[in-house]
Scaffold this motif. Sequence first.
Motif: not given
Length: 550
Positions: A76-81, A90-96, A102-111, A119-122
Amino acid sequence: MSSRINRQVIWSSLLAIAGFFIIIVGVDRLLYHQQTAHLKAVYQTYLDLDEKASATLAKDQAVVITPLVGKPQTQRQKLMQDLIDRERTIVGRQPVVVRVGQTNEQLYIAERQHNHFVGLWQPKATLARVAPTTMVWFTSGYWLVMCGLLVWSLRRHRYWTGHVATMTHNIARIRTEHNVSPIILTPGSPFLAMGTEINRLEQTVAHLRQKVLLRQASFDRLIDHLPQGVMLIDADRNVLLSNQAMATFVGHPIAPDEHNYLDDVKTYGLARMIEHTFRNQKSHHKEMTMLNTQLSVDANVIALKAHADREQVLVILYDVTYLRQVEQMQLDFVGNVSHELKTPVTAISGFAETLLAGAKDDPATLEQFLTIIHDESTRLTQLITDILTLSRPSDAPAKHTAVDLAGLVKQALTSLAEPIAEKALTVDVAIPETLTIQSDDVKLSQVVRNLLNNAVFYNREQGTVTVTATTADHQLTLKVADTGIGIATDDQQRIFQRFYRVDKARSRHNGGTGLGLAIVAEMVQQLGGDIDLHSQVGVGTTFTVTLPLA
């Protein structure tokens, strides 16, 4: 099912499918925004909590919180980096949306701090994931509704097309003079007004057709009863209309179907007039004799302009045969009268001139010539009397009185006593003495006198004259028979013509004028009766007169 309906079904299905996916995408997009707001809210709560409380919060909210400090260790950290390096915005913006396993997750990155990211993953929220039961019910309900709408539209289409087809069929049947097919319309039907108007149209057209048929029937009766021959010919030289009089003129029935007029018109002069009228578009008039019937006709060939480019010709034939016969009879009558008058006048003038030249001094010659002059003047007087008798109007009313028929016959025989005695004739009269009829005595006397004159003067020596009269069925039958020279068959057709003589020499010798039988036929006709002739050469002649009894 028609190709038009197939196309409608295909387009409706495509629109339904497109609508379904648009709804699903719209719901998923709404869930995306709601999840974004949720992740932002979780992040704000995360900032105010310590590490233990944050773990509890993440567990409660089903959110994976991943701090990124220093070198990335986990996937997850590698994907965020990688995302931050490629797209820091994307930092502080809309999630990607990121694929994790096997799962699509919505990631919200904040500084959180300088170069300290969280990163908040759901798992990505979709209708199928969030509410699978609702998804099933929605999908089932949607397609049930779409299928219902499709069935309803097909039934509606069938209703509209069926009614339109029926009404179109009815209009076509009205045009082809057939009864319309019945159609049941409810009060709220959109076709009610149209159906009512079609029914009214049928009634109106039927009424108009009935009027046209009546007028056509009247016109046909009028044309058929016209004494003039009528024929209408189109530009293709086909007969469109003709009547019975025209068939009489051409000498054979005219076929009712369209055919070339030359099949009927065999007279060259008339055919030539018709062709000239077509070529010149100018009416022609001429008198001619028809080839087959030998009838004299006054022909009028009239050019008609039925349409701008379709000419027609109307042929009208007037029968002038009788007029020409009358004219010829008048000419013959004048010629015969002139000839008949000339003979006695010439004789009287010649013998008188001879007497004046000195023959009067010879008593024998004087008596002979005076006798001849007397006979010729008597014959001249009789001729003038007969001509005046024939010249009287035939429509003059008869003066009916009580007539003693036996007395009329006796009186006529008395005036013929001398020639009867000279020929030694036997006269048999079989008329009841009590027979009295109501008739015109003058006209009947002329009939009896002329018939007896012929029976005596054209009889043989020692011949017989028989006169009989009977009454039956309100009719008088008078027969005058003789045993004379008889009349040939060819002469029997002309015996009642004026100045016609079977034996001209004997007639002149007997003082006949050639008008006796013509007077008999004329008087019998004026009395409303008929005369019949039966004769055989060398055997005798019988005249039968039939008169109605008043």
